[in-house]
Scaffold this active site. Structure first.
Site, PDB file in Angstrom:
ATOM      1  CB  SER A   1      65.201  59.845   0.136  1.00 25.90           C
ATOM      2  OG  SER A   1      64.885  60.756   1.043  1.00 25.90           O
TER       3      SER A   1
ATOM      4  CE  LYS B   1      64.221  63.980  -0.412  1.00 28.22           C
ATOM      5  NZ  LYS B   1      64.324  63.338   1.113  1.00 28.22           N
TER       6      LYS B   1
ATOM      7  CB  SER C   1      66.592  61.576   3.641  1.00 27.77           C
ATOM      8  OG  SER C   1      66.006  60.338   3.533  1.00 27.77           O
TER       9      SER C   1
END
Lengths: 390, 390
Positions: A108, A31, A132
């Site tokens: 996320s 990420k 997330s």
């Protein structure tokens, strides 16, 4: 909310070869919140990367994986500065959900889940502050873990709300998930047993009926593995419906405290929903935070009573399968609030939670979560492995 | 807040020739909030233009000027969707202040003021909801008017808060200002007399001492023109300090009501300060608006008592000269709040207010404002002309 080809950051792909090691045959993605030395960490916001120093060291977890031989296959899109649970990004685009075409991937850690589900990496790193990792794992049909809060170093990762922030990972299959987890936790999987399985009625009541129906066979397999299931509730008389707001008060006030100086200096660009949530964070009073902390203390006490003795709790990871693209903010706000009711228990109690991607509803994945007491991370991984072998 | 070369929108300049007419020798620019047929109205926000239909007609005021022979020299940058009083824009850049290099131009009609002050157009159109013509006129050293609310058609212009929205204009010299005003109001300037000049002590007390010192000779000239000056106050016992918040409550709640559907559908991009103000607007309760309306009614009543008989009121347009570029949001918020105390009187009462650019403090322009009762617009213009001839 324009859709993307895949979940990697646009532009040239950042790749790195790992050392020789246990994960030498595996590739991973990370990420855009994790530092990779020599390249900006952008948090998938247009202003973050150019206003922060370029990292000179890898994030702890990235280094750990490279040292174990895994190869970095690229960095992935995240919801802006990790704000968002459905996975859309107004600036860089919304990663596809390979398991539910035309639908949101969840966030996320949207890009990380997307590239693993698409087979573009063997596993991927995400962060989980309010859900997330858990949510995109459920919506994209992946194994995914939110580790015990505070167990692993959160070093070289953009913070959001320190009392909730964790770093976790996704994989498509249990075998890969076990190998990665062993390296990161430095611990072999224990026996997949428990002092019992608890099924939280009030959490199941939040989910769509078709989701409950899809999850029940998985619950039954779990019960067979761990001994008979016992019904319980996470909270008293419907109080779990309040937890999303109470968690948000603490989470947003911490997020604002961490980001306010940068915002004050740069007046950066955001999509409206992200700026709005930060602005509301700026308006939270210390009194509101204190009240929300009382609620959190109740959750911790309840979690201890249920789980400290070694039981495993199961709940739906998300109340529904992946929602379609193109929703209004009113619609995504409503869906996010409903998801938050389910993610708040382990979040507020700091417990490990793992998504098991073992069923579908209406042709789309949805996950069952197993939750243990603090430190039971590898127990969850072992249970996931045992179930996958059935 | 990166500075620009000039205040025009980037890209090819949109120009149009006017008909034969009274303004045939003049060029004008128009804020990116006014429709020009066949080209998107962008409101200097990255998402507004592409998500709204391309206008098929000119705004009423643009058409009026073209019909009078003025030539359109281009469209100008505004603070995003007219939110902002200091003139910065995080997406398209901040127009220079030719009268105070290195300083903010004031806003939201920042580009319009900038191009007129730079001599790139003879006059320019702006809107004034909370001070967006008056403030850049003061900081850039220009004549500028906020007309009587509701007098002129606000047609083909992006709305912000309908009970405050007005369209006004800027010019460098009084002669040009008179000619443009005659065309737009359709009225010749009357005699530059009044039933007296009022000087509002509480408004002067908001300004920096150097600004008050700079303005006093202009007040004296005005007094000589209109008869002796009489001291008064705008409010009782310091209540004007509350007016910025009260005006903001009404203005932001109206702005939110007008923009919420677009935001809900598009989740658009904003600089943080703009999104924050909209988000706070979304959280205003009807009860807060009612209380703020009581405050506005008090201002209207006070204004009627002071001005309905034909007196002219003078106040500093801004409490300070143009602030430097590069301020933090905390700093710009504080400055904006202080400006808003002075712009709220005419704004809440719907009165015409005109900036007279007749002095400087510390080498930078600062304006004296004259305010009359509703409909006294051309009286203000006539007084400005008479003063300029002295």
């Amino acid at each position: 909310m324009h859709p993307l080809k895949d979940g990697f950051l646009p532009g040239p792909r950042l790749t790195l070869t790992g050392s020789q090691g246990a994960l030498g045959d595996l590739s991973f993605a990370t990420k855009d919140l994790f530092d990779v030395a020599g390249t900006p960490t952008g948090a998938s916001n247009p202003d973050w990367g150019r206003t922060h120093p370029i990292p000179t060291e890898h994030a702890w977890m990235v280094q750990k994986l490279l040292d174990a031989g895994a190869a970095l296959a690229g960095k992935t899109i995240t919801c802006e500065i990790s704000f968002g649970i459905l996975g859309f990004n107004q600036f860089f685009g919304t990663p596809p959900n390979p398991a539910a075409p035309g639908c949101l991937p969840g966030g996320s850690s949207s890009g990380s889940a997307s590239v693993v589900a698409a087979g573009l990496a063997d596993f991927a790193l995400g962060t989980d502050t309010g859900g997330s990792v858990r949510v995109p794992a459920s919506l994209c049909g992946l194994y995914g873990i939110r580790p015990t809060h505070g167990r692993l170093p959160f070093v070289g990762v953009c913070k959001q709300a320190p009392s909730f922030d964790t770093a976790g990972w996704f994989a498509r299959d249990a075998a890969t998930f076990v190998r990665v987890s062993e390296v990161i936790f430095g611990e072999a999987p224990p026996d997949p047993n428990a002092s019992g399985l608890l099924m939280a009625e009030d959490a199941f009541a939040v989910a769509d009926p078709e989701v409950v129906e899809a999850l029940m066979p998985v619950v039954e397999k779990l019960a067979a593995l761990l001994g008979s299931a016992q019904l319980t509730t996470l909270g008293e008389s419907g109080e779990i419906a309040l937890w999303n707001d109470q968690r948000n008060i603490i989470q947003r006030s911490e997020a604002w405290a961490g980001i306010r100086d940068w915002i004050d200096r740069e007046n950066p660009t955001f999509a409206f929903n992200v700026a709005r949530n930060l602005a509301f964070g700026s308006a939270i009073t210390p009194g509101q935070v204190e009240v929300a902390r009382i609620a959190r203390n109740r959750v911790v006490a309840r979690a201890r009573m249920l789980l400290e003795g070694g039981a495993i709790l199961c709940i739906p990871t998300t109340p529904f399968t992946a929602p379609p693209l193109g929703l209004s903010l009113t619609e995504t706000d409503a869906l996010s609030g409903r998801i938050g009711v389910l993610t708040s228990f382990a979040g507020m109690a700091g417990l490990p939670q793992m998504n098991l991607p073992l069923c579908q509803a209406g042709g789309k994945p949805v996950g069952l979560s197993i939750i243990g007491w603090r430190g039971a991370d590898m127990k969850l991984v072992a249970i996931a492995k045992a179930l996958s072998l059935e």
